[in-house]
Design a protein around this motif. Structure first.
Motif, PDB file in Angstrom:
ATOM      1  N   PRO A 120       0.801  -1.227   0.000  1.00 64.97           N
ATOM      2  CA  PRO A 120       0.000   0.000   0.000  1.00 64.97           C
ATOM      3  C   PRO A 120       0.831   1.274   0.000  1.00 64.97           C
ATOM      4  N   LEU A 121       1.910   1.326   0.771  1.00 62.41           N
ATOM      5  CA  LEU A 121       2.723   2.542   0.787  1.00 62.41           C
ATOM      6  C   LEU A 121       3.455   2.730  -0.535  1.00 62.41           C
ATOM      7  N   GLY A 122       3.850   1.623  -1.174  1.00 64.28           N
ATOM      8  CA  GLY A 122       4.462   1.739  -2.488  1.00 64.28           C
ATOM      9  C   GLY A 122       3.487   2.283  -3.518  1.00 64.28           C
ATOM     10  N   ASN A 123       2.239   1.824  -3.473  1.00 66.86           N
ATOM     11  CA  ASN A 123       1.224   2.312  -4.413  1.00 66.86           C
ATOM     12  C   ASN A 123       0.919   3.788  -4.199  1.00 66.86           C
ATOM     13  N   PHE A 124       0.757   4.182  -2.951  1.00 66.24           N
ATOM     14  CA  PHE A 124       0.430   5.585  -2.680  1.00 66.24           C
ATOM     15  C   PHE A 124       1.600   6.510  -3.015  1.00 66.24           C
ATOM     16  N   SER A 125       2.826   6.048  -2.774  1.00 61.17           N
ATOM     17  CA  SER A 125       3.976   6.895  -3.102  1.00 61.17           C
ATOM     18  C   SER A 125       4.105   7.063  -4.608  1.00 61.17           C
ATOM     19  N   ASP A 126       3.625   6.078  -5.368  1.00 60.15           N
ATOM     20  CA  ASP A 126       3.613   6.201  -6.818  1.00 60.15           C
ATOM     21  C   ASP A 126       2.686   7.336  -7.259  1.00 60.15           C
ATOM     22  N   LYS A 127       1.624   7.530  -6.508  1.00 65.94           N
ATOM     23  CA  LYS A 127       0.650   8.563  -6.874  1.00 65.94           C
ATOM     24  C   LYS A 127       1.054   9.955  -6.393  1.00 65.94           C
ATOM     25  N   PHE A 128       1.629  10.027  -5.186  1.00 71.25           N
ATOM     26  CA  PHE A 128       1.827  11.326  -4.553  1.00 71.25           C
ATOM     27  C   PHE A 128       3.286  11.697  -4.315  1.00 71.25           C
TER      28      PHE A 128
ATOM     29  N   PHE B 181       7.357  10.441  -2.911  1.00 76.18           N
ATOM     30  CA  PHE B 181       7.843   9.738  -1.723  1.00 76.18           C
ATOM     31  C   PHE B 181       7.849  10.617  -0.477  1.00 76.18           C
ATOM     32  N   LYS B 182       7.910  11.957  -0.627  1.00 71.99           N
ATOM     33  CA  LYS B 182       8.086  12.825   0.539  1.00 71.99           C
ATOM     34  C   LYS B 182       6.975  12.699   1.577  1.00 71.99           C
ATOM     35  N   PRO B 183       5.684  12.753   1.211  1.00 76.59           N
ATOM     36  CA  PRO B 183       4.648  12.666   2.255  1.00 76.59           C
ATOM     37  C   PRO B 183       4.742  11.407   3.095  1.00 76.59           C
TER      38      PRO B 183
ATOM     39  N   LEU C 229       3.923  -1.222  14.978  1.00 74.46           N
ATOM     40  CA  LEU C 229       3.720   0.139  14.501  1.00 74.46           C
ATOM     41  C   LEU C 229       5.026   0.744  13.987  1.00 74.46           C
ATOM     42  N   GLN C 230       6.123   0.419  14.642  1.00 70.50           N
ATOM     43  CA  GLN C 230       7.424   0.902  14.179  1.00 70.50           C
ATOM     44  C   GLN C 230       7.752   0.333  12.809  1.00 70.50           C
ATOM     45  N   GLY C 231       7.338  -0.915  12.569  1.00 73.13           N
ATOM     46  CA  GLY C 231       7.548  -1.525  11.259  1.00 73.13           C
ATOM     47  C   GLY C 231       6.865  -0.742  10.152  1.00 73.13           C
ATOM     48  N   ILE C 232       5.653  -0.257  10.427  1.00 68.33           N
ATOM     49  CA  ILE C 232       4.944   0.577   9.445  1.00 68.33           C
ATOM     50  C   ILE C 232       5.704   1.878   9.203  1.00 68.33           C
ATOM     51  N   GLY C 233       6.143   2.498  10.291  1.00 68.79           N
ATOM     52  CA  GLY C 233       6.825   3.781  10.172  1.00 68.79           C
ATOM     53  C   GLY C 233       8.127   3.704   9.396  1.00 68.79           C
ATOM     54  N   GLU C 234       8.821   2.585   9.482  1.00 71.53           N
ATOM     55  CA  GLU C 234      10.134   2.488   8.847  1.00 71.53           C
ATOM     56  C   GLU C 234      10.078   1.988   7.408  1.00 71.53           C
ATOM     57  N   VAL C 235       8.897   1.620   6.911  1.00 75.21           N
ATOM     58  CA  VAL C 235       8.787   1.169   5.516  1.00 75.21           C
ATOM     59  C   VAL C 235       9.346   2.203   4.546  1.00 75.21           C
ATOM     60  N   PRO C 236       8.858   3.452   4.551  1.00 80.34           N
ATOM     61  CA  PRO C 236       9.386   4.404   3.575  1.00 80.34           C
ATOM     62  C   PRO C 236      10.846   4.768   3.813  1.00 80.34           C
TER      63      PRO C 236
ATOM     64  N   LEU D 211      12.513  18.075   9.561  1.00 76.40           N
ATOM     65  CA  LEU D 211      13.548  18.521   8.624  1.00 76.40           C
ATOM     66  C   LEU D 211      13.190  18.156   7.191  1.00 76.40           C
ATOM     67  N   ILE D 212      12.700  16.944   6.988  1.00 77.27           N
ATOM     68  CA  ILE D 212      12.316  16.526   5.641  1.00 77.27           C
ATOM     69  C   ILE D 212      11.126  17.344   5.142  1.00 77.27           C
ATOM     70  N   ALA D 213      10.160  17.594   6.021  1.00 77.77           N
ATOM     71  CA  ALA D 213       8.987  18.381   5.635  1.00 77.77           C
ATOM     72  C   ALA D 213       9.376  19.792   5.201  1.00 77.77           C
ATOM     73  N   LEU D 214      10.401  20.360   5.834  1.00 77.37           N
ATOM     74  CA  LEU D 214      10.782  21.745   5.564  1.00 77.37           C
ATOM     75  C   LEU D 214      11.763  21.903   4.407  1.00 77.37           C
ATOM     76  N   PHE D 215      12.664  20.932   4.228  1.00 82.24           N
ATOM     77  CA  PHE D 215      13.803  21.176   3.346  1.00 82.24           C
ATOM     78  C   PHE D 215      13.948  20.207   2.174  1.00 82.24           C
ATOM     79  N   VAL D 216      13.144  19.164   2.105  1.00 85.84           N
ATOM     80  CA  VAL D 216      13.261  18.209   1.002  1.00 85.84           C
ATOM     81  C   VAL D 216      12.134  18.425   0.014  1.00 85.84           C
ATOM     82  N   GLU D 217      12.487  18.512  -1.276  1.00 84.99           N
ATOM     83  CA  GLU D 217      11.479  18.675  -2.307  1.00 84.99           C
ATOM     84  C   GLU D 217      10.815  17.342  -2.594  1.00 84.99           C
TER      85      GLU D 217
END
Length: 391
Positions: A59-67, A69-71, A102-109, A174-180
């Motif tokens: 699911p995270l791979g599919n959504f990152s394809d649409k939107f 990787f940053k979000p 829950l940590q496993g979900i967070g570390e996927v991306p 930091l990623i939210a502020l400085f990564v495109e």
């Protein structure tokens, strides 16, 4: 320099997150033992993480394809921050296992999306940049382990989980502020089981991914079964366990930093076989000794081998597919890694000390098969899939 801004920030954020992880991972085996009065549940620490890590790749791979990787990268950091708070307030072992899920979900991306991004951004030096990123992750784990050693006697234990929550939040900020969010440049296909099965139809890729399963299992036992063995069988104290984790992370980071560049120059196959050999030697021999210094030394050799294999295998697989399948092959890598990470500790937990020798034997089988079937450099598979540029 502008070209490297996002890369620098991503590496800083990865270091901060893993700084917190490095502090808590050495505490979790002992905490589970204390809460459950048994070492039999320690293997679930790795398996609980791996379960969600594998399931949420799709699911995270599919959504990152649409939107882009940053979000999801930002969301992963913030999710880990929430997990740290759960660890802090947990009083039951089941809540610790929930936190690991829950940590496993967070570390996927954090683990799965960034290598695909780097492979596309820096195609001629993918091994180097993947190695630098993985080194940043493991340097953070190393620093966290060292900080943990310094604070074990002054903290009660729970403070480390708050630090983990804070470092995770700061990394995401930091990623939210400085990564495109380079949706125009990051071209990935949807990660789904059908495409992964297609990629696994290639014998060379099957061989490499089998090694990735062993790598995942090795990583899993290093953070769960081996610390439990050192505590319960070799009577090692928490300081020794902290040193073990510190050297493990230093070695993983250093090996990937070195091996990434070397494999760019000398080829992926020699690096992978060398890594597998070192892992087999260290894992097969460490449990036969009682001297902590010798045990940790042999485990350090094994860790260097695991890191060497990891970065070479990831670069090899990315070279085996066109750009439209970089995300898919990274998904295949982490599916395989997660499978080993999930099942490895559970299986070795049941067969005790003899399991380390049997596990090393599987590495030797993998070395033989790699020597026979692998081709280096690999050729891109002629698999075309529809890819939509996200705008």
């Amino acid at each position: 320099m502008r070209r490297y801004k996002s890369f620098v920030v991503i590496n800083i954020s990865a270091f901060l997150l893993m700084l917190g992880v490095g502090m808590i991972v050495a505490l979790l085996p002992q905490r589970i033992i204390n809460l459950s009065d048994s070492v039999s549940h320690v293997g679930y620490l790795a398996s609980a993480f791996a379960l969600t890590f594998v399931l949420f790749q799709i699911p995270l791979g599919n959504f990152s394809d649409k939107f882009g990787f940053k979000p999801f990268l930002v969301g992963g950091y913030f999710f880990c921050s929430v997990t740290g708070l759960l660890y802090y307030f947990s009083k039951l072992p089941n809540l610790i296992f929930l936190g690991r899920m829950l940590q496993g979900i967070g570390e996927v991306p954090i683990w799965a999306l960034v290598p695909a991004f780097l492979s596309i951004q820096y195609p001629a030096q993918k091994g180097k940049f993947m190695g630098i990123y993985n080194a940043s992750l493991h340097c953070g784990l190393t620093a966290g382990s060292l900080l943990g050693i310094l604070t074990y006697r002054t903290w009660q234990g729970n403070e480390a989980f708050l630090l983990f929550a804070g470092m995770s939040f700061l990394g995401g900020l930091l990623i939210a502020l400085f990564v495109e969010n380079q949706k125009q440049k990051l071209i990935t296909s949807k990660i789904n089981p059908g495409r992964i099965i297609s990629l696994m139809g290639n014998l060379t890729n099957q061989t490499v991914l089998a090694g990735v399963v062993l790598y995942g299992a090795g990583y899993g036992i290093f953070i769960s079964i081996i610390p439990a063995f050192l505590i319960s069988v070799r009577n090692c104290n928490q300081t020794t366990i902290g040193i073990f984790f510190t050297l493990f992370y230093i070695t993983l980071g250093l090996s990937q930093l070195i091996a990434g560049t070397i494999s760019d120059q000398k080829g992926r196959k020699p690096a992978m076989i060398c890594g597998l050999t070192m892992a087999a030697i260290g894992i097969a021999s460490f449990s036969a000794f009682k001297l902590p210094l010798l045990i940790i030394g042999l485990l350090t050799v094994a860790a260097f081998g695991l890191g060497t294999f990891c970065v070479a295998a990831l670069a090899f697989l990315n070279e085996s597919v066109p750009n439209s399948l970089k995300g898919t092959i990274s998904g295949a890598f982490y599916f395989s890694w997660g499978a080993g990470y999930f099942f490895g500790p559970l299986i070795l937990e049941k067969i005790a000390q003899m399991g380390f020798i049997l596990f090393a034997g599987l590495f030797m089988i993998e070395i033989i098969v790699c020597s026979i079937v692998m081709k280096s450099p690999s050729k891109a598979l002629k698999i075309e899939v529809p890819v939509r540029m996200v705008k």
